[in-house]
Design a protein around this motif. Structure first.
Motif, PDB file in Angstrom:
ATOM      1  N   LYS A 142      -5.960   1.928  -2.640  1.00 56.31           N
ATOM      2  CA  LYS A 142      -5.268   3.404  -3.004  1.00 56.31           C
ATOM      3  C   LYS A 142      -6.382   4.259  -3.442  1.00 56.31           C
ATOM      4  O   LYS A 142      -6.263   5.470  -3.025  1.00 56.31           O
ATOM      5  CB  LYS A 142      -4.137   3.095  -3.799  1.00 56.31           C
ATOM      6  CG  LYS A 142      -2.985   2.276  -3.308  1.00 56.31           C
ATOM      7  CD  LYS A 142      -1.839   2.233  -4.415  1.00 56.31           C
ATOM      8  CE  LYS A 142      -0.530   1.472  -3.776  1.00 56.31           C
ATOM      9  NZ  LYS A 142       0.596   1.451  -4.640  1.00 56.31           N
TER      10      LYS A 142
ATOM     11  N   LEU B   8       0.871  -1.190   0.005  1.00 56.61           N
ATOM     12  CA  LEU B   8      -0.062  -0.020  -0.102  1.00 56.61           C
ATOM     13  C   LEU B   8       0.883   1.201  -0.169  1.00 56.61           C
ATOM     14  O   LEU B   8       0.436   2.285  -0.398  1.00 56.61           O
ATOM     15  CB  LEU B   8      -0.890  -0.110   1.139  1.00 56.61           C
ATOM     16  CG  LEU B   8      -2.155  -1.030   1.061  1.00 56.61           C
ATOM     17  CD1 LEU B   8      -2.978  -1.289   2.391  1.00 56.61           C
ATOM     18  CD2 LEU B   8      -3.065  -0.897   0.003  1.00 56.61           C
ATOM     19  N   SER B   9       2.093   1.279   0.532  1.00 52.37           N
ATOM     20  CA  SER B   9       2.986   2.424   0.346  1.00 52.37           C
ATOM     21  C   SER B   9       3.437   2.379  -0.886  1.00 52.37           C
ATOM     22  O   SER B   9       4.456   3.476  -1.056  1.00 52.37           O
ATOM     23  CB  SER B   9       3.852   2.199   1.635  1.00 52.37           C
ATOM     24  OG  SER B   9       4.818   1.332   1.298  1.00 52.37           O
ATOM     25  N   GLY B  10       3.762   1.540  -1.833  1.00 48.06           N
ATOM     26  CA  GLY B  10       4.364   1.410  -3.136  1.00 48.06           C
ATOM     27  C   GLY B  10       5.528   0.964  -2.927  1.00 48.06           C
ATOM     28  O   GLY B  10       6.279   1.095  -3.998  1.00 48.06           O
TER      29      GLY B  10
ATOM     30  N   VAL C 265      -7.918   6.410  -0.572  1.00 44.67           N
ATOM     31  CA  VAL C 265      -7.263   7.315   0.401  1.00 44.67           C
ATOM     32  C   VAL C 265      -7.621   8.686   0.252  1.00 44.67           C
ATOM     33  O   VAL C 265      -7.583   9.332   1.374  1.00 44.67           O
ATOM     34  CB  VAL C 265      -5.712   7.156  -0.205  1.00 44.67           C
ATOM     35  CG1 VAL C 265      -4.913   8.292   0.540  1.00 44.67           C
ATOM     36  CG2 VAL C 265      -5.139   5.917   0.009  1.00 44.67           C
TER      37      VAL C 265
END
Length: 192
Positions: free
Chosen positions: A124, A106-108, A127
Motif C-alpha cells: 500500500k 489491498l483494497s481494504g 501506491v
C-alpha cells in the motif's frame, strides 16, 4: 446393424471457460505474479513475468522466501513485482494475481491477518510511487508466473531473468501461447 451411443445428458457436461491473458493498455507494463509452497506451509517462493503492451517479454523473477504458505508467498511476490518495476523505471503497472483474496486485502475490504500485515502495508505504501492497478486472473491463465514461483519454492534460489532465451523452455512456451492469443480451458465448477 445400427448402434447407438449413450451420451450423457448435457447437464452432466462440465462448464468450461477459456481463459486468455490480456495485454496491458498502451504505455503500461503488466506483471503477473504467483506464490508457491512445496507444502502448505513449507519452503515457499514467488515469481513474476513482466510484459509490455504488445505482449513482449520484459523481465522475470523468482524469489525464495523460506518457510511459509503459498498465500504469504503470493503477497510477497506482489511486493517484489512492484519493486522490480519501479527499479526499472516503470510507472504505469498492472499487477495480476490469481489470489482473489489479495485484491480484497489491498483494497481494504478484507482484514489483514497478522502474518500478512507488514507486506500488505508495504504494498500500500507503493501506491503513491506509481500508477498501480491490481487485477485477478484465474489460475489457469497465470501459468508463466506459476512456473517462476515453483522454480523459487523448489530450488530456494532467487533470480532475475532479463533475456527471453534464458527462461526455462516450458515458460517460454506458455508465454508464446499467451502472446499469440491462445487461451487455456478451465472447469468453472472448480472453486478457486
Amino acid at each position: 446393424m445400427v448402434g447407438f451411443v449413450n451420451r450423457p445428458h448435457p447437464k452432466h457436461f462440465p462448464s468450461m471457460q477459456t481463459v486468455f491473458w490480456a495485454k496491458p493498455p498502451s504505455g503500461w507494463v503488466k506483471v503477473n505474479v504467483d506464490g508457491s509452497a512445496c507444502e502448505n506451509p513449507g519452503l515457499s517462493g514467488g515469481g513474476g513475468i513482466y510484459r509490455r503492451d504488445d505482449g513482449r517479454f520484459v523481465l522475470a523473477f523468482s524469489s525464495a522466501y523460506g518457510v511459509g504458505s503459498n498465500n504469504q508467498a503470493e503477497i510477497r511476490a506482489i511486493y517484489d513485482g512492484i519493486i522490480l518495476c519501479l527499479d526499472r523505471g516503470f510507472s504505469k503497472i498492472i499487477v495480476e494475481t490469481d489470489l482473489k483474496v489479495a485484491a480484497r486485502l489491498l483494497s481494504g475490504t478484507l482484514a489483514t491477518s497478522w502474518n500478512w500485515k507488514p507486506w500488505v502495508a508495504r504494498i500500500k505504501s507503493l501506491v503513491h510511487a506509481a500508477e498501480l492497478v491490481f487485477s485477478v486472473i484465474p489460475r489457469e491463465g497465470n501459468g508463466p508466473a506459476d512456473g517462476m514461483a515453483r522454480e523459487a519454492s523448489g530450488t530456494q534460489a532467487s533470480i532475475v531473468i532479463s533475456h527471453y532465451r534464458d527462461l526455462p523452455p516450458h515458460i517460454r512456451g506458455l508465454l508464446f501461447l499467451d502472446k499469440v492469443g491462445l487461451g487455456v480451458v478451465r472447469d468453472t465448477r472448480v472453486k478457486m
